[in-house]
Structure formats: structure tokens, C-alpha cells
Design an enzyme around this catalytic site. Sequence first.
Site, PDB file in Angstrom:
ATOM      1  N   GLU A 190       3.152  32.082  43.549  1.00 14.72           N
ATOM      2  CA  GLU A 190       2.593  31.931  44.906  1.00 14.72           C
ATOM      3  C   GLU A 190       3.694  31.757  45.958  1.00 14.72           C
ATOM      4  O   GLU A 190       3.431  31.268  47.054  1.00 14.72           O
ATOM      5  CB  GLU A 190       1.633  30.733  44.961  1.00 14.72           C
ATOM      6  CG  GLU A 190       0.451  30.810  44.023  1.00 14.72           C
ATOM      7  CD  GLU A 190      -0.548  31.920  44.357  1.00 14.72           C
ATOM      8  OE1 GLU A 190      -0.338  32.652  45.352  1.00 14.72           O
ATOM      9  OE2 GLU A 190      -1.519  32.066  43.600  1.00 14.72           O
TER      10      GLU A 190
ATOM     11  N   HIS B  19      -0.030  23.308  46.738  1.00 16.83           N
ATOM     12  CA  HIS B  19      -1.271  23.950  46.310  1.00 16.83           C
ATOM     13  C   HIS B  19      -1.761  23.277  45.047  1.00 16.83           C
ATOM     14  O   HIS B  19      -0.963  23.005  44.134  1.00 16.83           O
ATOM     15  CB  HIS B  19      -1.016  25.440  46.046  1.00 16.83           C
ATOM     16  CG  HIS B  19      -2.109  26.113  45.288  1.00 16.83           C
ATOM     17  ND1 HIS B  19      -3.391  26.240  45.782  1.00 16.83           N
ATOM     18  CD2 HIS B  19      -2.133  26.709  44.068  1.00 16.83           C
ATOM     19  CE1 HIS B  19      -4.138  26.885  44.909  1.00 16.83           C
ATOM     20  NE2 HIS B  19      -3.399  27.176  43.849  1.00 16.83           N
TER      21      HIS B  19
ATOM     22  N   HIS C  67      -5.678  22.583  42.439  1.00 15.68           N
ATOM     23  CA  HIS C  67      -7.066  22.965  42.170  1.00 15.68           C
ATOM     24  C   HIS C  67      -7.948  21.714  42.253  1.00 15.68           C
ATOM     25  O   HIS C  67      -8.588  21.337  41.266  1.00 15.68           O
ATOM     26  CB  HIS C  67      -7.167  23.642  40.803  1.00 15.68           C
ATOM     27  CG  HIS C  67      -6.310  24.882  40.682  1.00 15.68           C
ATOM     28  ND1 HIS C  67      -6.034  25.495  39.482  1.00 15.68           N
ATOM     29  CD2 HIS C  67      -5.686  25.642  41.639  1.00 15.68           C
ATOM     30  CE1 HIS C  67      -5.271  26.578  39.693  1.00 15.68           C
ATOM     31  NE2 HIS C  67      -5.042  26.672  40.997  1.00 15.68           N
TER      32      HIS C  67
ATOM     33  N   HIS D 220     -11.059  28.691  44.111  1.00 15.52           N
ATOM     34  CA  HIS D 220      -9.716  28.586  43.549  1.00 15.52           C
ATOM     35  C   HIS D 220      -9.100  27.200  43.788  1.00 15.52           C
ATOM     36  O   HIS D 220      -8.830  26.468  42.846  1.00 15.52           O
ATOM     37  CB  HIS D 220      -8.828  29.689  44.142  1.00 15.52           C
ATOM     38  CG  HIS D 220      -7.436  29.715  43.597  1.00 15.52           C
ATOM     39  ND1 HIS D 220      -6.684  30.859  43.501  1.00 15.52           N
ATOM     40  CD2 HIS D 220      -6.645  28.714  43.126  1.00 15.52           C
ATOM     41  CE1 HIS D 220      -5.507  30.568  42.964  1.00 15.52           C
ATOM     42  NE2 HIS D 220      -5.460  29.278  42.748  1.00 15.52           N
TER      43      HIS D 220
HETATM   44  O1  2HA Z   1       0.362  29.028  39.514  1.00 13.12           O
HETATM   45  O2  2HA Z   1      -2.295  27.821  40.870  1.00 13.12           O
HETATM   46  O3  2HA Z   1      -2.594  29.985  42.331  1.00 13.12           O
HETATM   47  C1  2HA Z   1      -0.961  28.815  39.263  1.00 13.12           C
HETATM   48  C2  2HA Z   1      -1.767  28.830  40.480  1.00 13.12           C
HETATM   49  C3  2HA Z   1      -1.881  30.100  41.169  1.00 13.12           C
HETATM   50 ZN    ZN Z   2      -3.966  28.086  42.069  1.00 15.11          ZN
END
Ligand code: 2HA
Ligand code: ZN
Length: 270
Positions: free
Chosen positions: A116, A139, A141, A210
Site C-alpha cells: 500500500e 492503515h 482493519h 476493507h
Molecule cells: O497489507 O492491509 O490493504 C495488507 C493490507 C492491504
Molecule cells: Zn488492508
Amino acid sequence: MKDVLNYQAVKEMIDITSNLYRLGWDERNGGNISYLLEENEVLQYVDAAKVLRNIPMIFNGEELIGKYFLVTGSGKFFKNVAADPETNLGIIRVAGDGESVDLLWGYKGGGVPTSELPAHFMSHIARLEVDSENRVVMHCHATHLLAMSFTHDLTPKVFTRTLWEMCTECLVVFPEGVGILPWLTPGTNEIGEATAEMMKVFRIVLWPFHGIYGAGKTMDETFGLIETAEKAAEVYTYVCAQGGVKQRITDENFRALAKQFGVVPNKDFF
Ligand code: 2HA
Ligand code: ZN
């Protein structure tokens, strides 16, 4: 040279990735973080002239030429960062061509920066334009935010209002609200450009189905931003399970909050 493992930025990265893993927001190789480093600090730990490898990028990041970043590795698990930072993290500098990075430490065993990287670097460029002190892009999840992307209206205004209303603190922590993208393919320049465009206005951007992106001046600030939005999403989950909202924080309450804490809420969201 001082020992990289004593570098405050590396310690913070280990701490945050471990926390994100334990919170359940970064299963397997989920999540990635990039940390813009102060040149005068990082050069106490790595030799600027000692490039271990040059690694190509799939986009041009010329605005960042010569800047140093600490970045999580592609395919690496946050679970493993603390036990082996040198394999799971890397310190890179954007090379003079703007289209590759010089590896100065880490990614032991042939690793490369997160897939990313376009979204991270393009977001850094966008945030630095509006806040010269921005250093972190994160980032993950986050579970309840991810769940909400399936059940909730996905316009930034409606989504933001729900989060603000789930916890008095939210409006103070992210007064500009939450940006939301359409579903896009991860790892592409397209999702990078779309994320960066949102980052000109918002420090939190939802990738539906996501996860979430956050940006900030420090690791703590950025983590706290995501944590606060995720907590509101968790409360929303319980509120729905308990039968829905019966009473709410009003616009008048929000105005009083903004005044008390000296923040300017996004006027389009009222
Ligand atoms: O690298 O979260 O969006 C794993 C992720 C990709
Ligand atoms: Zn991700």
C-alpha cells in the site's frame, strides 16, 4: 552509529503494531504504517551513504525525494514485529528519481515496503500540503468500522453523524468527519490517489469492506484517531443490537461542545 532498536520511532512502531495486533485489527498481514522521520534523528542510526538495496515503486513520488520513512514490510505480520523488527520493518529514503526507494535498514531477507505504499506516500503528500507537521499514515482493519461499512449508509455526512453521535468525544477528535471511498482494488495507484484526495479534507478515510486509514502528527495522535472512531463504531454495534437509538446528542449539544473545545466541525455535516 547508534543502535536502530534504540531509536524512539522504531520503538513507537513496535508498540503500535503490537497494540493493533492485540486489538484484533490486523490479522495475518493486515495493516500497514508509514512514519516520516526527522533527518537529523534518523541519521544518528543509519548511514545515509550505505544503501542496502534500491527498491522500485509503481508511481512517482517526487514530492518526497530525499525524505526518510520507517515503513512496515509487505506481507509481514504485525504479530511478529516486536520479536523481529529488522525483518518486518524498513527504513527507506525516496531516491532521486522519485520512482524508487533506497533501503537503509531492515526488510532483512529480501523484503520490500508495504504493497500500500502508493496510498501511504500519496496521503503523506496530500497531508503535508495542509499540515506541514503531519508524519504518520496508518492503515488497519478496525473490526466495527469494517462491519459498519456493510450495514450503514456510506455518504461521509451520514456516516460521520452516526459516529459523532455515538460518543461525545468524537466531534472533538475528528471535527472534519470521515471520508469514504468507493470499493477500489487495494495496492493500486487508483486507490492511492483516491485516498490522498480525501486526505486533503479528512484525517480518517474509510475503505468500505476493507478497513480504515488515519493520518496525524504523531503515532499516538493517529492511533488515537482510529481508536476513537472504532470505539464509536463499536458503540453503534451495541446500540443497534439493543434496539436502536431512543435519544441522541443534539445539534445544540454539538455546538456547545465545539465552543468548549475550540474545534470547528465540518459545516457541511449539519
Ligand atoms: O497489507 O492491509 O490493504 C495488507 C493490507 C492491504
Ligand atoms: Zn488492508
